[in-house]
Design a protein around this motif. Sequence first.
Motif, PDB file in Angstrom:
ATOM      1  N   ILE A 175       0.845  -1.192   0.000  1.00 35.37           N
ATOM      2  CA  ILE A 175       0.000   0.000   0.000  1.00 35.37           C
ATOM      3  C   ILE A 175       0.877   1.236   0.000  1.00 35.37           C
ATOM      4  CG2 ILE A 175      -1.776   1.322   1.212  1.00 35.37           C
ATOM      5  CD1 ILE A 175      -2.610  -1.255   2.612  1.00 35.37           C
ATOM      6  N   GLU A 176       0.572   2.159  -0.878  1.00 39.82           N
ATOM      7  CA  GLU A 176       1.210   3.476  -0.849  1.00 39.82           C
ATOM      8  C   GLU A 176       0.197   4.451  -0.250  1.00 39.82           C
ATOM      9  OE1 GLU A 176       3.443   6.791  -3.716  1.00 39.82           O
ATOM     10  OE2 GLU A 176       2.548   4.995  -4.603  1.00 39.82           O
ATOM     11  N   TRP A 177       0.483   4.922   0.945  1.00 42.18           N
ATOM     12  CA  TRP A 177      -0.424   5.833   1.639  1.00 42.18           C
ATOM     13  C   TRP A 177      -0.224   7.253   1.124  1.00 42.18           C
ATOM     14  CZ3 TRP A 177      -3.775   3.038   4.273  1.00 42.18           C
ATOM     15  CH2 TRP A 177      -3.388   1.827   4.832  1.00 42.18           C
ATOM     16  N   LYS A 178      -1.321   7.919   0.742  1.00 38.32           N
ATOM     17  CA  LYS A 178      -1.225   9.266   0.197  1.00 38.32           C
ATOM     18  C   LYS A 178      -2.185  10.210   0.933  1.00 38.32           C
ATOM     19  CE  LYS A 178       0.575   8.257  -4.389  1.00 38.32           C
ATOM     20  NZ  LYS A 178       0.469   8.558  -5.835  1.00 38.32           N
ATOM     21  N   PRO A 179      -1.697  10.888   1.961  1.00 39.45           N
ATOM     22  CA  PRO A 179      -2.519  11.851   2.685  1.00 39.45           C
ATOM     23  C   PRO A 179      -2.980  12.989   1.773  1.00 39.45           C
ATOM     24  CG  PRO A 179      -0.556  11.279   3.946  1.00 39.45           C
ATOM     25  CD  PRO A 179      -0.362  10.726   2.575  1.00 39.45           C
ATOM     26  N   ILE A 180      -4.229  13.391   1.946  1.00 34.07           N
ATOM     27  CA  ILE A 180      -4.812  14.483   1.167  1.00 34.07           C
ATOM     28  C   ILE A 180      -5.644  15.358   2.098  1.00 34.07           C
ATOM     29  CG2 ILE A 180      -4.921  13.184  -1.011  1.00 34.07           C
ATOM     30  CD1 ILE A 180      -7.955  12.744  -0.354  1.00 34.07           C
ATOM     31  N   LEU A 181      -6.185  16.452   1.542  1.00 31.95           N
ATOM     32  CA  LEU A 181      -7.182  17.260   2.228  1.00 31.95           C
ATOM     33  C   LEU A 181      -8.494  17.100   1.479  1.00 31.95           C
ATOM     34  CD1 LEU A 181      -5.441  20.601   3.247  1.00 31.95           C
ATOM     35  CD2 LEU A 181      -6.200  18.730   4.734  1.00 31.95           C
ATOM     36  N   VAL A 182      -9.437  16.384   2.073  1.00 29.69           N
ATOM     37  CA  VAL A 182     -10.683  16.115   1.369  1.00 29.69           C
ATOM     38  C   VAL A 182     -11.485  17.399   1.162  1.00 29.69           C
ATOM     39  CG1 VAL A 182     -12.136  15.606   3.377  1.00 29.69           C
ATOM     40  CG2 VAL A 182     -12.563  14.442   1.206  1.00 29.69           C
ATOM     41  N   CYS A 186       1.124  13.118   8.979  1.00 27.79           N
ATOM     42  CA  CYS A 186       1.225  11.799   8.336  1.00 27.79           C
ATOM     43  C   CYS A 186       2.318  11.800   7.276  1.00 27.79           C
ATOM     44  CB  CYS A 186      -0.118  11.416   7.704  1.00 27.79           C
ATOM     45  SG  CYS A 186      -1.398  10.921   8.885  1.00 27.79           S
ATOM     46  N   LEU A 187       2.371  12.861   6.493  1.00 30.29           N
ATOM     47  CA  LEU A 187       3.400  12.970   5.452  1.00 30.29           C
ATOM     48  C   LEU A 187       4.790  13.053   6.068  1.00 30.29           C
ATOM     49  CD1 LEU A 187       1.781  15.440   2.893  1.00 30.29           C
ATOM     50  CD2 LEU A 187       2.582  13.126   2.396  1.00 30.29           C
ATOM     51  N   TRP A 188       4.921  13.846   7.108  1.00 34.94           N
ATOM     52  CA  TRP A 188       6.229  14.022   7.741  1.00 34.94           C
ATOM     53  C   TRP A 188       6.720  12.726   8.365  1.00 34.94           C
ATOM     54  CZ3 TRP A 188       8.132  14.164  12.895  1.00 34.94           C
ATOM     55  CH2 TRP A 188       9.404  14.731  13.032  1.00 34.94           C
ATOM     56  N   LEU A 189       5.793  11.932   8.883  1.00 36.19           N
ATOM     57  CA  LEU A 189       6.152  10.688   9.558  1.00 36.19           C
ATOM     58  C   LEU A 189       6.367   9.513   8.613  1.00 36.19           C
ATOM     59  CD1 LEU A 189       3.688  10.980  12.551  1.00 36.19           C
ATOM     60  CD2 LEU A 189       6.188  10.965  12.727  1.00 36.19           C
ATOM     61  N   ALA A 190       5.892   9.626   7.387  1.00 39.35           N
ATOM     62  CA  ALA A 190       5.983   8.508   6.441  1.00 39.35           C
ATOM     63  C   ALA A 190       7.411   7.983   6.267  1.00 39.35           C
ATOM     64  CB  ALA A 190       5.378   8.894   5.095  1.00 39.35           C
ATOM     65  N   PRO A 191       8.416   8.840   6.058  1.00 37.88           N
ATOM     66  CA  PRO A 191       9.778   8.328   5.885  1.00 37.88           C
ATOM     67  C   PRO A 191      10.325   7.625   7.129  1.00 37.88           C
ATOM     68  CG  PRO A 191       9.615  10.595   5.095  1.00 37.88           C
ATOM     69  CD  PRO A 191       8.367  10.302   5.856  1.00 37.88           C
ATOM     70  N   GLY A 238       8.177  20.108  11.913  1.00 38.78           N
ATOM     71  CA  GLY A 238       8.206  19.466  10.598  1.00 38.78           C
ATOM     72  C   GLY A 238       6.999  19.776   9.747  1.00 38.78           C
ATOM     73  N   ILE A 239       5.823  19.847  10.364  1.00 37.49           N
ATOM     74  CA  ILE A 239       4.612  20.065   9.562  1.00 37.49           C
ATOM     75  C   ILE A 239       4.485  21.495   9.067  1.00 37.49           C
ATOM     76  CG2 ILE A 239       3.391  18.188  10.699  1.00 37.49           C
ATOM     77  CD1 ILE A 239       1.862  20.245  12.348  1.00 37.49           C
ATOM     78  N   SER A 240       5.364  22.371   9.542  1.00 38.72           N
ATOM     79  CA  SER A 240       5.349  23.749   9.051  1.00 38.72           C
ATOM     80  C   SER A 240       6.300  23.949   7.876  1.00 38.72           C
ATOM     81  CB  SER A 240       5.728  24.712  10.184  1.00 38.72           C
ATOM     82  OG  SER A 240       7.072  24.517  10.590  1.00 38.72           O
ATOM     83  N   GLN A 241       7.033  22.885   7.509  1.00 35.91           N
ATOM     84  CA  GLN A 241       7.981  22.975   6.406  1.00 35.91           C
ATOM     85  C   GLN A 241       7.240  23.144   5.069  1.00 35.91           C
ATOM     86  OE1 GLN A 241      10.240  19.380   6.668  1.00 35.91           O
ATOM     87  NE2 GLN A 241      11.399  20.027   8.470  1.00 35.91           N
ATOM     88  N   LYS A 242       7.812  23.941   4.211  1.00 37.36           N
ATOM     89  CA  LYS A 242       7.203  24.222   2.909  1.00 37.36           C
ATOM     90  C   LYS A 242       7.030  22.946   2.098  1.00 37.36           C
ATOM     91  CE  LYS A 242       7.784  26.909  -1.331  1.00 37.36           C
ATOM     92  NZ  LYS A 242       8.644  27.894  -2.062  1.00 37.36           N
ATOM     93  N   GLU A 243       8.028  22.058   2.156  1.00 37.72           N
ATOM     94  CA  GLU A 243       7.961  20.828   1.357  1.00 37.72           C
ATOM     95  C   GLU A 243       6.776  19.960   1.768  1.00 37.72           C
ATOM     96  OE1 GLU A 243      11.637  20.666   3.478  1.00 37.72           O
ATOM     97  OE2 GLU A 243      10.740  22.593   2.907  1.00 37.72           O
ATOM     98  N   ILE A 244       6.491  19.895   3.057  1.00 43.74           N
ATOM     99  CA  ILE A 244       5.376  19.094   3.555  1.00 43.74           C
ATOM    100  C   ILE A 244       4.053  19.711   3.112  1.00 43.74           C
ATOM    101  CG2 ILE A 244       4.154  18.299   5.618  1.00 43.74           C
ATOM    102  CD1 ILE A 244       6.708  16.750   5.033  1.00 43.74           C
ATOM    103  N   LYS A 245       3.943  21.014   3.231  1.00 44.97           N
ATOM    104  CA  LYS A 245       2.728  21.707   2.797  1.00 44.97           C
ATOM    105  C   LYS A 245       2.489  21.491   1.304  1.00 44.97           C
ATOM    106  CE  LYS A 245       3.086  25.411   6.257  1.00 44.97           C
ATOM    107  NZ  LYS A 245       3.237  26.870   6.460  1.00 44.97           N
TER     108      LYS A 245
END
Length: 205
Positions: free
Chosen positions: A31-38, A97-102, A147-154
């Motif tokens: 499974i490739e988990w892909k967080p989104i904003l619904v 979720c994105l920041w923690l994935a790696p 981490g969640i304030s990083q531009k790359e994560i956003k």
Amino acid sequence: MIEFFFDCSSPWTYLAFHNIQPLAAELNEPIEWKPILVGGIFNSVNPSVYAMREQPVPSKMNYMAKDLQDWAKLADLKICMPPKVFPVNSVKAMRACLWLAPQGKLVPFATAVFEAYWSREEDISQDDVLISICEPLGIDSKALLTGISQKEIKEQLKSNTEEAIKRGAFGSPTLFLGDDMYFGNDRLPLLREAIMKSRQASQAS
């Protein structure tokens, strides 16, 4: 490979997130988990969700409430609908979720977020709730909030949401097996069948 586009602010996503994991393990399908904003999807392609909330059809809403609880009982999950804060701003949780994935911690963190929001009715938009979720999982909450304030994560969260829209998504959870799209927890049997047929076709060729 199953692609799983999801937002923790959806109860049906909680069910699918829970149910897809044993299915994928049984079939040995990654499974490739892909967080989104619904909410971004609703704003772009499915504003009817907001109209339904403003002018609900009572008989339909009553059935949907029953249906959700039937599925929750089947999965042995507690889902309070609606929770005390609904809808909720899930942007920080999904960036987390994105920041923690790696680090390999996306699944346990997302599971804890689902439980906090849907089972305990906690406001997952608040930093103190996210911090309380981090501690039992051994996650550095200060590092996470930074981490969640990083531009790359956003940008990644925005990119995932845009990708889902371009591929035909109109809500969460949206799953893909190759180019085939499946929407919602109740489509998992169809996904299972597609995986099996794909493997049979590969073996026959």
